[in-house]
Design an enzyme around this catalytic site. Sequence first.
Site, mmCIF file in Angstrom:
data_model
loop_
_atom_site.group_PDB
_atom_site.id
_atom_site.type_symbol
_atom_site.label_atom_id
_atom_site.label_comp_id
_atom_site.label_asym_id
_atom_site.label_seq_id
_atom_site.Cartn_x
_atom_site.Cartn_y
_atom_site.Cartn_z
ATOM 1 N N LYS A 1 26.895 -14.907 43.791
ATOM 2 C CA LYS A 1 27.721 -16.107 43.585
ATOM 3 C C LYS A 1 29.060 -15.701 42.948
ATOM 4 N N THR B 1 16.769 -23.276 56.124
ATOM 5 C CA THR B 1 15.863 -22.246 55.609
ATOM 6 C C THR B 1 14.680 -22.968 54.968
ATOM 7 N N SER C 1 19.485 -19.632 46.637
ATOM 8 C CA SER C 1 19.738 -20.142 45.286
ATOM 9 C C SER C 1 18.678 -19.801 44.231
ATOM 10 N N THR D 1 27.958 -21.648 40.148
ATOM 11 C CA THR D 1 26.971 -21.796 39.072
ATOM 12 C C THR D 1 27.487 -21.214 37.755
ATOM 13 N N ASP D 2 26.934 -21.680 36.645
ATOM 14 C CA ASP D 2 27.292 -21.091 35.343
ATOM 15 C C ASP D 2 26.706 -19.687 35.180
ATOM 16 N N GLU D 3 25.763 -19.311 36.072
ATOM 17 C CA GLU D 3 25.096 -18.009 35.910
ATOM 18 C C GLU D 3 26.056 -16.839 36.119
ATOM 19 N N ASP E 1 24.086 -21.095 61.062
ATOM 20 C CA ASP E 1 24.048 -20.089 60.009
ATOM 21 C C ASP E 1 25.481 -19.697 59.618
ATOM 22 N N ALA F 1 26.081 -24.256 50.754
ATOM 23 C CA ALA F 1 25.024 -23.433 51.370
ATOM 24 C C ALA F 1 24.902 -22.112 50.609
ATOM 25 N N ALA F 2 23.703 -21.785 50.219
ATOM 26 C CA ALA F 2 23.472 -20.531 49.502
ATOM 27 C C ALA F 2 21.985 -20.260 49.431
ATOM 28 N N PRO G 1 3.059 -21.176 34.738
ATOM 29 C CA PRO G 1 3.451 -19.794 34.403
ATOM 30 C C PRO G 1 4.773 -19.729 33.627
ATOM 31 N N TYR H 1 21.249 -12.837 42.496
ATOM 32 C CA TYR H 1 21.750 -14.188 42.805
ATOM 33 C C TYR H 1 23.107 -14.417 42.149
ATOM 34 N N ASN I 1 22.156 -25.826 35.129
ATOM 35 C CA ASN I 1 20.919 -26.125 35.875
ATOM 36 C C ASN I 1 20.809 -27.609 36.195
ATOM 37 N N THR J 1 24.210 -14.357 52.923
ATOM 38 C CA THR J 1 24.600 -15.784 52.931
ATOM 39 C C THR J 1 25.687 -16.077 51.902
HETATM 40 P P1 NAD Z 1 18.985 -25.099 47.751
HETATM 41 O O1 NAD Z 1 18.367 -23.745 47.850
HETATM 42 O O2 NAD Z 1 18.127 -26.287 47.447
HETATM 43 O O3 NAD Z 1 19.746 -25.436 49.128
HETATM 44 C C1 NAD Z 1 20.524 -24.510 49.810
HETATM 45 C C2 NAD Z 1 20.760 -25.030 51.220
HETATM 46 O O4 NAD Z 1 21.559 -24.066 51.914
HETATM 47 C C3 NAD Z 1 19.477 -25.219 52.028
HETATM 48 O O5 NAD Z 1 19.503 -26.460 52.693
HETATM 49 C C4 NAD Z 1 19.509 -24.052 53.020
HETATM 50 O O6 NAD Z 1 18.859 -24.353 54.250
HETATM 51 C C5 NAD Z 1 21.005 -23.835 53.201
HETATM 52 N N1 NAD Z 1 21.333 -22.468 53.631
HETATM 53 C C6 NAD Z 1 20.854 -21.308 53.076
HETATM 54 N N2 NAD Z 1 21.344 -20.246 53.753
HETATM 55 C C7 NAD Z 1 22.143 -20.750 54.736
HETATM 56 C C8 NAD Z 1 22.936 -20.145 55.750
HETATM 57 N N3 NAD Z 1 22.984 -18.810 55.892
HETATM 58 N N4 NAD Z 1 23.651 -20.956 56.571
HETATM 59 C C9 NAD Z 1 23.601 -22.308 56.432
HETATM 60 N N5 NAD Z 1 22.856 -22.926 55.510
HETATM 61 C C10 NAD Z 1 22.137 -22.164 54.665
HETATM 62 O O7 NAD Z 1 20.147 -24.935 46.694
HETATM 63 P P2 NAD Z 1 20.722 -25.976 45.634
HETATM 64 O O8 NAD Z 1 19.946 -25.855 44.378
HETATM 65 O O9 NAD Z 1 20.895 -27.287 46.271
HETATM 66 O O10 NAD Z 1 22.156 -25.320 45.363
HETATM 67 C C11 NAD Z 1 23.276 -25.672 46.163
HETATM 68 C C12 NAD Z 1 24.506 -24.920 45.667
HETATM 69 O O11 NAD Z 1 24.740 -25.258 44.289
HETATM 70 C C13 NAD Z 1 24.351 -23.403 45.716
HETATM 71 O O12 NAD Z 1 25.593 -22.864 46.112
HETATM 72 C C14 NAD Z 1 24.023 -23.015 44.273
HETATM 73 O O13 NAD Z 1 24.477 -21.723 43.992
HETATM 74 C C15 NAD Z 1 24.792 -24.078 43.499
HETATM 75 N N6 NAD Z 1 24.239 -24.420 42.178
HETATM 76 C C16 NAD Z 1 22.918 -24.773 42.042
HETATM 77 C C17 NAD Z 1 22.435 -25.149 40.784
HETATM 78 C C18 NAD Z 1 20.999 -25.600 40.586
HETATM 79 O O14 NAD Z 1 20.585 -25.847 39.451
HETATM 80 N N7 NAD Z 1 20.205 -25.761 41.633
HETATM 81 C C19 NAD Z 1 23.285 -25.130 39.679
HETATM 82 C C20 NAD Z 1 24.628 -24.758 39.862
HETATM 83 C C21 NAD Z 1 25.090 -24.411 41.116
HETATM 84 P P1 TYD Z 2 14.784 -21.732 37.339
HETATM 85 O O1 TYD Z 2 14.429 -23.158 37.601
HETATM 86 O O2 TYD Z 2 14.314 -20.691 38.294
HETATM 87 O O3 TYD Z 2 16.372 -21.696 37.180
HETATM 88 P P2 TYD Z 2 17.351 -20.476 36.683
HETATM 89 O O4 TYD Z 2 16.582 -19.217 36.606
HETATM 90 O O5 TYD Z 2 18.369 -20.439 37.765
HETATM 91 O O6 TYD Z 2 17.882 -20.928 35.367
HETATM 92 O O7 TYD Z 2 14.240 -21.335 35.904
HETATM 93 C C1 TYD Z 2 14.608 -22.070 34.743
HETATM 94 C C2 TYD Z 2 14.032 -21.340 33.535
HETATM 95 O O8 TYD Z 2 12.590 -21.413 33.606
HETATM 96 C C3 TYD Z 2 14.364 -19.862 33.506
HETATM 97 O O9 TYD Z 2 14.579 -19.462 32.152
HETATM 98 C C4 TYD Z 2 13.126 -19.177 34.053
HETATM 99 C C5 TYD Z 2 12.008 -20.107 33.629
HETATM 100 N N1 TYD Z 2 10.828 -20.154 34.537
HETATM 101 C C6 TYD Z 2 9.533 -19.948 34.042
HETATM 102 O O10 TYD Z 2 9.331 -19.747 32.836
HETATM 103 N N2 TYD Z 2 8.481 -19.992 34.927
HETATM 104 C C7 TYD Z 2 8.646 -20.206 36.253
HETATM 105 O O11 TYD Z 2 7.648 -20.205 37.025
HETATM 106 C C8 TYD Z 2 9.984 -20.434 36.755
HETATM 107 C C9 TYD Z 2 10.234 -20.684 38.223
HETATM 108 C C10 TYD Z 2 11.043 -20.398 35.847
#
Ligand code: NAD
Ligand code: TYD
Length: 351
Positions: A161, A38, A87, A132-134, A61, A84-85, A212, A157, A186, A102
């Site tokens: 999850k 994606t 996110s 995620t902790d969310e 997919d 995969a998610a 922003p 989201y 995060n 997804t």
């Molecule tokens: P990301 O959005 O960077 O990557 C997601 C990946 O999944 C991408 O490569 C995308 O192409 C793939 N994908 C999406 N839909 C798909 C589908 N239908 N089939 C196959 N592949 C698909 O996400 P991330 O930040 O790397 O997060 C990865 C995982 O960790 C997620 O499950 C997310 O919920 C979890 N997570 C993320 C964070 C964070 O801070 N980013 C924290 C805690 C948990």
């Molecule tokens: P984000 O990186 O989107 O992670 P999450 O919402 O999953 O915690 O955002 C981190 C924090 O930053 C969240 O409180 C929202 C805030 N934020 C902004 O203030 N401005 C922005 O443009 C974005 C993307 C996030």
Amino acid sequence: MQKTILITGGAGFIGSHVVRLFVNNYPDYKIVNLDKLTYAGNLANLTDVEHAPNYEFVKGDIVDADFIQELFQKYRFDGVIHLAAESHVDRSIEGPMDFIMTNIVGTGNLLNAARELWNGNYDGKLFYHISTDEVYGSLGETGMFVETTPYDPRSPYSASKASSDHLVRAYFHTYNLPVVISNCSNNYGSHQFPEKLIPLFINNIKNNKPLPVYGKGENIRDWLWVNDHARAIDVIYHSGEIGETYNIGGHNEWKNIDLIKEICKVMDEKLGREPGTSEQLITYVTDRAGHDMRYAIDATKLKQELGWEPSLQFEEGIRNTIDWYLNNEDWLTNVTSGAYQHYYEKQYADR
Ligand code: NAD
Ligand code: TYD
């Protein structure tokens, strides 16, 4: 004996770090990276391992049930690490259906395929779901999320999850499918798509664009270096107890505005700007709908039972991260071209 492990979402931010760690550390494992590519998935995240003999990429997919069944029958996976998610919270507010498909249906398809392939022979098998902790909702000024905190998701989201976590646990209780779940705070680090706070703001500062800040910037997040998350996933995959959940966190809470000012300070230094220059880009904008106030993870269980701790202090980690984005201009240019521009204009136009 060689094991074949499926990593889903391996072309994304966290997934690419997990793929790299497993490919490099476990030459006896064959790592199959399944990703739909994606907007968030980018094979440029994995150029250093793409020719490794124990690595293979498959584009596909997880929502396509037939495809997933065939994939499991073809590779006969011993383990699944499911990342995969969809996110990004803001995108889930804009369009929840991709998240529902997804994150919920896709996870269901993977669970069904694992159940059918393993067919009750669970020796050496594991389905590891990354969450995620969310899912725990929003904290007030005190307290932390523990593994038993009741679920209270508030965005499409986090609700999607949470649904996937419930499904994974249901397959454990109902079918004895060997599962493990982790819920992480995060992440920050290299290769994160610049729609999330830290890479977005680094990119905007570099380009002298407004920063922003949602609401008053008072929301709090607990930030963990992505490589430490990947290390935790390694530990949990190999030593976690079947059916258990582990919280992963950085013990590193930051109010958004303080974090943003820290990034501005380091960016001024790195770009040779007068101190205070980047802070002038801070622009307070309309708050995110249903914006969770505070997340904080208690990772005591993971430390006590499996010995994992974060390895890197945030002050060092954020400097390394900023260096990575400044030194990888081609990567940033590549992922911010085309569809990204359209997303950015739509997301921030009316704020
Ligand atoms: P990301 O959005 O960077 O990557 C997601 C990946 O999944 C991408 O490569 C995308 O192409 C793939 N994908 C999406 N839909 C798909 C589908 N239908 N089939 C196959 N592949 C698909 O996400 P991330 O930040 O790397 O997060 C990865 C995982 O960790 C997620 O499950 C997310 O919920 C979890 N997570 C993320 C964070 C964070 O801070 N980013 C924290 C805690 C948990
Ligand atoms: P984000 O990186 O989107 O992670 P999450 O919402 O999953 O915690 O955002 C981190 C924090 O930053 C969240 O409180 C929202 C805030 N934020 C902004 O203030 N401005 C922005 O443009 C974005 C993307 C996030």
